[in-house]
Scaffold this motif. Structure first.
Motif, PDB file in Angstrom:
ATOM      1  N   TYR A 352       0.844  -1.195   0.000  1.00  0.00           N
ATOM      2  CA  TYR A 352       0.000   0.000   0.000  1.00  0.00           C
ATOM      3  C   TYR A 352       0.880   1.247   0.000  1.00  0.00           C
ATOM      4  O   TYR A 352       0.574   2.236  -0.657  1.00  0.00           O
ATOM      5  CB  TYR A 352      -0.917  -0.004   1.226  1.00  0.00           C
ATOM      6  CG  TYR A 352      -1.977   1.072   1.184  1.00  0.00           C
ATOM      7  CD1 TYR A 352      -3.162   0.879   0.483  1.00  0.00           C
ATOM      8  CD2 TYR A 352      -1.789   2.289   1.840  1.00  0.00           C
ATOM      9  CE1 TYR A 352      -4.125   1.862   0.430  1.00  0.00           C
ATOM     10  CE2 TYR A 352      -2.756   3.287   1.798  1.00  0.00           C
ATOM     11  CZ  TYR A 352      -3.927   3.072   1.097  1.00  0.00           C
ATOM     12  OH  TYR A 352      -4.883   4.055   1.035  1.00  0.00           O
ATOM     13  N   ALA A 353       2.026   1.171   0.707  1.00  0.00           N
ATOM     14  CA  ALA A 353       2.936   2.325   0.781  1.00  0.00           C
ATOM     15  C   ALA A 353       3.444   2.716  -0.599  1.00  0.00           C
ATOM     16  O   ALA A 353       3.477   3.900  -0.950  1.00  0.00           O
ATOM     17  CB  ALA A 353       4.105   1.998   1.711  1.00  0.00           C
ATOM     18  N   LYS A 354       3.831   1.718  -1.378  1.00  0.00           N
ATOM     19  CA  LYS A 354       4.316   2.003  -2.740  1.00  0.00           C
ATOM     20  C   LYS A 354       3.174   2.496  -3.624  1.00  0.00           C
ATOM     21  O   LYS A 354       3.353   3.395  -4.450  1.00  0.00           O
ATOM     22  CB  LYS A 354       4.898   0.725  -3.360  1.00  0.00           C
ATOM     23  CG  LYS A 354       6.296   0.419  -2.899  1.00  0.00           C
ATOM     24  CD  LYS A 354       7.310   0.834  -3.948  1.00  0.00           C
ATOM     25  CE  LYS A 354       8.696   0.424  -3.523  1.00  0.00           C
ATOM     26  NZ  LYS A 354       9.731   1.231  -4.152  1.00  0.00           N
ATOM     27  N   ALA A 355       1.995   1.895  -3.455  1.00  0.00           N
ATOM     28  CA  ALA A 355       0.841   2.319  -4.253  1.00  0.00           C
ATOM     29  C   ALA A 355       0.536   3.794  -3.977  1.00  0.00           C
ATOM     30  O   ALA A 355       0.271   4.573  -4.888  1.00  0.00           O
ATOM     31  CB  ALA A 355      -0.371   1.435  -3.942  1.00  0.00           C
ATOM     32  N   LEU A 356       0.627   4.152  -2.703  1.00  0.00           N
ATOM     33  CA  LEU A 356       0.392   5.537  -2.299  1.00  0.00           C
ATOM     34  C   LEU A 356       1.415   6.467  -2.966  1.00  0.00           C
ATOM     35  O   LEU A 356       1.074   7.537  -3.482  1.00  0.00           O
ATOM     36  CB  LEU A 356       0.526   5.616  -0.772  1.00  0.00           C
ATOM     37  CG  LEU A 356      -0.261   6.663  -0.008  1.00  0.00           C
ATOM     38  CD1 LEU A 356      -1.735   6.631  -0.380  1.00  0.00           C
ATOM     39  CD2 LEU A 356      -0.106   6.421   1.498  1.00  0.00           C
TER      40      LEU A 356
ATOM     41  N   CYS B  88       5.750  -4.195   1.686  1.00  0.00           N
ATOM     42  CA  CYS B  88       4.593  -5.030   1.315  1.00  0.00           C
ATOM     43  C   CYS B  88       3.908  -5.586   2.558  1.00  0.00           C
ATOM     44  O   CYS B  88       2.696  -5.773   2.556  1.00  0.00           O
ATOM     45  CB  CYS B  88       5.010  -6.143   0.358  1.00  0.00           C
ATOM     46  SG  CYS B  88       6.040  -7.454   1.055  1.00  0.00           S
ATOM     47  N   GLY B  89       4.685  -5.896   3.595  1.00  0.00           N
ATOM     48  CA  GLY B  89       4.069  -6.399   4.824  1.00  0.00           C
ATOM     49  C   GLY B  89       4.019  -7.908   4.922  1.00  0.00           C
ATOM     50  O   GLY B  89       3.372  -8.461   5.813  1.00  0.00           O
ATOM     51  N   THR B 107      -0.083   5.057   6.060  1.00  0.00           N
ATOM     52  CA  THR B 107       0.756   4.818   4.880  1.00  0.00           C
ATOM     53  C   THR B 107       1.142   3.351   4.755  1.00  0.00           C
ATOM     54  O   THR B 107       1.636   2.939   3.706  1.00  0.00           O
ATOM     55  CB  THR B 107       2.052   5.637   4.970  1.00  0.00           C
ATOM     56  OG1 THR B 107       2.804   5.157   6.094  1.00  0.00           O
ATOM     57  CG2 THR B 107       1.775   7.117   5.149  1.00  0.00           C
ATOM     58  N   MET B 108       0.949   2.567   5.807  1.00  0.00           N
ATOM     59  CA  MET B 108       1.288   1.142   5.845  1.00  0.00           C
ATOM     60  C   MET B 108       2.792   0.898   5.628  1.00  0.00           C
ATOM     61  O   MET B 108       3.188  -0.147   5.124  1.00  0.00           O
ATOM     62  CB  MET B 108       0.465   0.345   4.826  1.00  0.00           C
ATOM     63  CG  MET B 108      -1.032   0.355   5.072  1.00  0.00           C
ATOM     64  SD  MET B 108      -1.550  -0.361   6.669  1.00  0.00           S
ATOM     65  CE  MET B 108      -1.397  -2.114   6.355  1.00  0.00           C
ATOM     66  N   ARG B 109       3.612   1.867   6.007  1.00  0.00           N
ATOM     67  CA  ARG B 109       5.062   1.663   5.896  1.00  0.00           C
ATOM     68  C   ARG B 109       5.559   0.756   7.013  1.00  0.00           C
ATOM     69  O   ARG B 109       5.083   0.838   8.148  1.00  0.00           O
ATOM     70  CB  ARG B 109       5.808   3.005   5.939  1.00  0.00           C
ATOM     71  CG  ARG B 109       5.713   3.785   4.647  1.00  0.00           C
ATOM     72  CD  ARG B 109       6.492   5.072   4.717  1.00  0.00           C
ATOM     73  NE  ARG B 109       7.921   4.868   4.593  1.00  0.00           N
ATOM     74  CZ  ARG B 109       8.552   4.747   3.424  1.00  0.00           C
ATOM     75  NH1 ARG B 109       7.885   4.810   2.298  1.00  0.00           N
ATOM     76  NH2 ARG B 109       9.854   4.571   3.384  1.00  0.00           N
TER      77      ARG B 109
END
Lengths: 396, 136
Positions: A352-356, B88-89, B107-109
């Protein structure tokens, strides 16, 4: 109501109002749908994750004397040479020569086609080794040489299936660990993996393919690309929610772009223990806000997008069609879901971070007038199913 | 009392000596070994926590250096390469101590909290991008 031409004129004059698919949610809440639809020109969507059906056509130019390459390897990874003399197709999931695969289970799969593609885009020097049977006009029988992306005449990424509209959440109810394309699944429902950018994902923001179609301009790993066909396994007739958003796989896109214009950060080789290699790629797709209905769909939020929870120990491999339940992306992104009354920790393979990051890059590019929208020249099919492979005993 | 994570590299010649014994006995340090690879006639590696008074930890480290043991706080036995992480997680559910965790749910970082890492190496095996690597 706006037209593509009007939106493009505003983009070219630097006056377009562009928001990302996550920013638009609050914006619509604040302004109301009608007012927001009048103001906003474009919503940018994006995704980044492993997309196995990816690869590229490469043209090496002709050696002296000439060779018609009939078998070829790049950094020991087999490329498909069954096309013209010095054209090759390099696929994301091809293993390196002599990779033991799963003979030592679970295999590591540390290097393959996806990694060659990553290195190529990163400007690294790669080795080409090719053989030929030799012909009168192509007498050379063997070649070993070194090259970079700059040396190639063309390096065109051609991905038959990207941007799966939605995807399974994988779990494992069995007693042993599973090594899948969604990572390691621990036994007895100890973890779950999903793979979608949810509210940012292109086809979840345009669930009925009203603006994304064949000919749509896309951002493919930083390069200007386009949708050249429906993706393989495109299956629009699926279970959908009240908001028309698919609750399973559904639509897919076939994408292409020039690799010489790609950014290495968004082209990454993937190694999945016990499964194989792949390529993770970043895609951004702008949605023109032609009317309030399109905006309403683009303002979809994680809690309104559901994915099926599927058991990869039996139901997925045996194709039983059984689903353990549905969860939404807000639950998935919280890090824990509940399946069969049990709380399960959640991981993801989609970033999601990269998509953002991509959604922001594309937003800024459009706002600067550097990326124009293109109306689809043809719609993606809305009525078709996915046929299974029938195993027959005799030829028809 | 402070706890410090150390990564020791033993040159081939020093692997026979009872170094840990001296750290405990002479400097009063509490030792928690995460991983060790010390084999005869080969170079050795040791990843451990030492807990004790700052001065004693410092003396212990000095003592180790007299044997030619390499104590480098910047050269880690388990490395997380932030520049290669795609966030990616996939690692999250495999990390038993949540040393790898989501830093920000907006941000899901993903972030790596080194102090929490017990070097089980699950992330090394599971990371699809080879972001986590082990020195031994």
């Amino acid at each position: 109501m706006k037209t593509y031409a009007e939106i493009n004129a505003r983009i070219e004059s630097g006056k377009a109002v562009v928001l990302t698919a996550d920013e638009i949610i609050d914006y619509v809440d604040r302004k109301g749908l009608e007012a927001a639809a009048a103001e906003v020109d474009v919503v940018t969507t994006a995704t980044f994750g492993p997309m196995c059906s990816s690869g590229c056509f490469l043209n090496f130019g002709h050696s002296k004397p000439r060779i018609r390459m009939s078998e070829a390897w790049i950094d020991d990874v087999l490329v498909y040479a069954g096309i013209a003399a010095v054209d090759m197709y390099l696929g994301a999931t091809e293993l390196r020569y002599n990779d033991p695969a799963n003979m030592n289970y679970p295999g590591e799969f540390s290097f393959g086609g996806g990694h060659v593609i990553e290195n190529l885009v990163a400007g690294k020097t790669l080795q080409l080794f090719a053989l030929s049977y030799g012909t009168d006009e192509y007498p050379r029988r063997e070649v070993r040489t070194y090259f970079t992306l700059d040396d190639l005449n063309q390096a065109i990424m051609v991905n038959p299936r990207n941007c799966y509209q939605n995807y399974n959440v994988a779990v494992n109810t069995s007693d042993r660990p599973l090594y899948t394309y969604l990572g390691k699944l621990d036994p007895r429902l100890r973890n779950a993996t999903y793979c979608s950018a949810g509210q940012l994902s292109p086809l979840l923001n345009d669930p009925l393919y009203e603006t994304i179609g064949i000919g749509t301009s896309v951002w493919l790993a930083g390069a200007p690309g386009l949708v050249y066909a429906e993706g393989t396994q495109h299956c629009p007739t699926c279970r959908r929610g009240d908001n028309d958003v698919p609750m399973e796989g559904a639509g897919t896109l076939a994408l292409t772009a020039d690799m010489k214009q790609m950014k290495p950060d968004f082209v990454r080789g993937v190694s999945l223990m016990g499964y194989g290699v792949s390529l993770a790629i970043g895609v951004g797709i702008p949605i023109p806000i032609l009317n309030p209905q399109i905006l309403k769909r683009a303002a979809v939020r994680d809690r309104d997008i559901y994915a099926p929870v599927v058991d990869y120990s039996t139901d997925y491999p045996e194709r039983t069609g059984k689903v353990l339940g549905h969860v939404n992306y807000e639950q998935l992104k919280s890090g824990q879901i509940e399946v069969n009354g049990k709380k399960i920790d959640v991981g993801s393979l989609s970033s999601y971070a990269k998509a953002l990051e991509i959604a922001h890059l594309l937003r800024d590019q459009i706002a600067r007038g550097e990326f124009l929208l293109s109306p689809p020249i043809r719609r993606l099919p809305l009525q078709q199913t996915m046929k299974p492979l029938k195993i027959t005993e005799k030829a028809k | 009392m402070t706890t410090k994570k150390l990564f020791l590299f033993f040159p081939k010649c020093e692997t026979e000596k009872p170094i840990i014994y001296h750290l405990v006995k002479d400097f009063g340090l509490i030792i928690n070994i995460f991983r060790a690879k010390v084999t005869p006639d080969e170079e050795g590696y040791l990843a451990l926590d030492v807990t004790g008074e700052d001065a004693n930890i410092e003396k212990g480290v000095e003592f180790l250096k007299t044997f030619g043991v390499n104590v480098d706080p910047f050269n880690k036995s388990l490395r997380w390469d932030a520049s290669r992480c795609t966030h990616c997680g996939n690692c999250l559910t495999h990390c038993p101590t949540h040393a790898l965790k989501v830093a920000d749910r907006q941000t899901m970082r993903v972030a790596f909290i080194e102090e929490l890492c017990i070097e089980c190496l699950a992330c090394v095996r599971n990371c699809p991008y080879g972001v986590c690597t082990s020195a031994f």
